[in-house]
Design a protein around this motif. Structure first.
Motif, PDB file in Angstrom:
ATOM      1  N   LEU A  20       0.867  -1.164   0.000  1.00  0.00           N
ATOM      2  CA  LEU A  20       0.000   0.000   0.000  1.00  0.00           C
ATOM      3  C   LEU A  20       0.909   1.220   0.000  1.00  0.00           C
ATOM      4  O   LEU A  20       1.681   1.422   0.940  1.00  0.00           O
ATOM      5  N   ALA A  21       0.847   2.002  -1.060  1.00  0.00           N
ATOM      6  CA  ALA A  21       1.722   3.166  -1.189  1.00  0.00           C
ATOM      7  C   ALA A  21       0.883   4.427  -1.244  1.00  0.00           C
ATOM      8  O   ALA A  21      -0.037   4.538  -2.052  1.00  0.00           O
ATOM      9  N   VAL A  22       1.186   5.377  -0.367  1.00  0.00           N
ATOM     10  CA  VAL A  22       0.485   6.651  -0.341  1.00  0.00           C
ATOM     11  C   VAL A  22       1.492   7.733  -0.706  1.00  0.00           C
ATOM     12  O   VAL A  22       2.553   7.836  -0.104  1.00  0.00           O
ATOM     13  N   GLN A  23       1.147   8.503  -1.728  1.00  0.00           N
ATOM     14  CA  GLN A  23       2.012   9.595  -2.174  1.00  0.00           C
ATOM     15  C   GLN A  23       1.226  10.887  -2.060  1.00  0.00           C
ATOM     16  O   GLN A  23       0.142  11.009  -2.632  1.00  0.00           O
ATOM     17  N   ARG A  24       1.770  11.849  -1.316  1.00  0.00           N
ATOM     18  CA  ARG A  24       1.094  13.124  -1.131  1.00  0.00           C
ATOM     19  C   ARG A  24       1.993  14.260  -1.605  1.00  0.00           C
ATOM     20  O   ARG A  24       3.204  14.222  -1.411  1.00  0.00           O
ATOM     21  N   GLU A  25       1.367  15.261  -2.226  1.00  0.00           N
ATOM     22  CA  GLU A  25       2.136  16.411  -2.683  1.00  0.00           C
ATOM     23  C   GLU A  25       2.741  17.148  -1.489  1.00  0.00           C
ATOM     24  O   GLU A  25       3.870  17.607  -1.536  1.00  0.00           O
ATOM     25  N   ILE A  26       1.983  17.267  -0.411  1.00  0.00           N
ATOM     26  CA  ILE A  26       2.516  17.776   0.855  1.00  0.00           C
ATOM     27  C   ILE A  26       2.726  16.546   1.734  1.00  0.00           C
ATOM     28  O   ILE A  26       1.763  15.891   2.148  1.00  0.00           O
ATOM     29  N   PRO A  27       3.966  16.185   2.013  1.00  0.00           N
ATOM     30  CA  PRO A  27       4.248  14.916   2.696  1.00  0.00           C
ATOM     31  C   PRO A  27       3.893  14.950   4.185  1.00  0.00           C
ATOM     32  O   PRO A  27       4.747  15.117   5.050  1.00  0.00           O
ATOM     33  N   ARG A  28       2.614  14.792   4.476  1.00  0.00           N
ATOM     34  CA  ARG A  28       2.148  14.755   5.857  1.00  0.00           C
ATOM     35  C   ARG A  28       1.466  13.407   6.075  1.00  0.00           C
ATOM     36  O   ARG A  28       0.473  13.097   5.424  1.00  0.00           O
ATOM     37  N   TYR A  29       2.013  12.630   6.966  1.00  0.00           N
ATOM     38  CA  TYR A  29       1.484  11.300   7.238  1.00  0.00           C
ATOM     39  C   TYR A  29       1.119  11.200   8.707  1.00  0.00           C
ATOM     40  O   TYR A  29       1.849  11.675   9.580  1.00  0.00           O
ATOM     41  N   TYR A  30      -0.010  10.597   8.984  1.00  0.00           N
ATOM     42  CA  TYR A  30      -0.558  10.591  10.330  1.00  0.00           C
ATOM     43  C   TYR A  30      -0.296   9.279  11.083  1.00  0.00           C
ATOM     44  O   TYR A  30      -0.566   9.189  12.259  1.00  0.00           O
ATOM     45  N   GLY A  31       0.195   8.289  10.400  1.00  0.00           N
ATOM     46  CA  GLY A  31       0.532   7.029  11.060  1.00  0.00           C
ATOM     47  C   GLY A  31      -0.577   5.996  11.069  1.00  0.00           C
ATOM     48  O   GLY A  31      -0.340   4.833  11.379  1.00  0.00           O
ATOM     49  N   ASN A  32      -1.804   6.392  10.761  1.00  0.00           N
ATOM     50  CA  ASN A  32      -2.898   5.421  10.762  1.00  0.00           C
ATOM     51  C   ASN A  32      -3.384   5.089   9.354  1.00  0.00           C
ATOM     52  O   ASN A  32      -4.405   4.456   9.187  1.00  0.00           O
ATOM     53  N   GLU A  33      -2.655   5.536   8.345  1.00  0.00           N
ATOM     54  CA  GLU A  33      -3.027   5.194   6.976  1.00  0.00           C
ATOM     55  C   GLU A  33      -2.652   3.746   6.686  1.00  0.00           C
ATOM     56  O   GLU A  33      -1.709   3.223   7.274  1.00  0.00           O
ATOM     57  N   GLY A  34      -3.371   3.139   5.812  1.00  0.00           N
ATOM     58  CA  GLY A  34      -2.914   1.872   5.285  1.00  0.00           C
ATOM     59  C   GLY A  34      -3.413   0.623   5.962  1.00  0.00           C
ATOM     60  O   GLY A  34      -2.636  -0.265   6.244  1.00  0.00           O
ATOM     61  N   LYS A  35      -4.689   0.531   6.235  1.00  0.00           N
ATOM     62  CA  LYS A  35      -5.245  -0.732   6.720  1.00  0.00           C
ATOM     63  C   LYS A  35      -5.694  -1.530   5.492  1.00  0.00           C
ATOM     64  O   LYS A  35      -6.566  -1.094   4.755  1.00  0.00           O
ATOM     65  N   PHE A  36      -5.092  -2.697   5.303  1.00  0.00           N
ATOM     66  CA  PHE A  36      -5.418  -3.516   4.133  1.00  0.00           C
ATOM     67  C   PHE A  36      -6.915  -3.812   4.052  1.00  0.00           C
ATOM     68  O   PHE A  36      -7.505  -3.822   2.973  1.00  0.00           O
ATOM     69  N   GLU A  37      -7.553  -4.052   5.195  1.00  0.00           N
ATOM     70  CA  GLU A  37      -8.973  -4.426   5.182  1.00  0.00           C
ATOM     71  C   GLU A  37      -9.881  -3.287   4.712  1.00  0.00           C
ATOM     72  O   GLU A  37     -11.046  -3.516   4.391  1.00  0.00           O
TER      73      GLU A  37
END
Length: 128
Positions: A39-56
């Motif tokens: 699961l790859a998340v690419q953001r123009e403004i690189p702000r990640y919250y840590g809870n992204e990416g639940k496969f389900e």
């Protein structure tokens, strides 16, 4: 595996990169079943919250992959006139995402790779 015994001879193997549930195998194998979920998340403004990416949260990762029947009849006549398979050189740039490079025989391969790439970009700006 084949009914006859064969010997695989490789002068050299050069592999630059192996990754993501992949392998380089020298020899015989009965079963190979790698799995790679990404699961790859690419953001123009690189702000990640840590809870992204639940496969389900994505049907791609939880829906069953349809399998073919293992009992498919195949008519094959093969004559081995030489008990050797000989290769001088193998050059591989990359092996990735549930794949395999094998020198030898194999009875069963089931490989799975599921990838979800999310791009979150800002709206196009009109600077005129």
């Amino acid at each position: 595996m084949s009914s006859g015994i064969r010997t695989s001879v490789v002068g050299s193997i050069r592999v630059i990169d192996i990754g993501y549930a992949s392998t380089l195998l020298i020899g015989d194998l009965v079963d190979f079943a790698p799995v790679s979920l990404a699961l790859a998340v690419q953001r123009e403004i690189p702000r990640y919250y840590g809870n992204e990416g639940k496969f389900e949260d994505f049907p791609l990762f939880v829906m069953p992959i349809p399998l073919t029947s293992e009992e498919q009849p195949v008519n094959l006549t093969a004559r081995q006139t030489c008990a050797r398979i000989e290769v001088d050189r193998v050059r591989i740039t990359a092996v990735s995402s549930s794949s395999m490079v094998q020198v030898g025989s194999n009875r069963s391969v089931r490989a799975e790779s599921r990838v979800k790439h999310i791009r979150q970009l800002l709206r196009a700006r009109n600077d005129s």
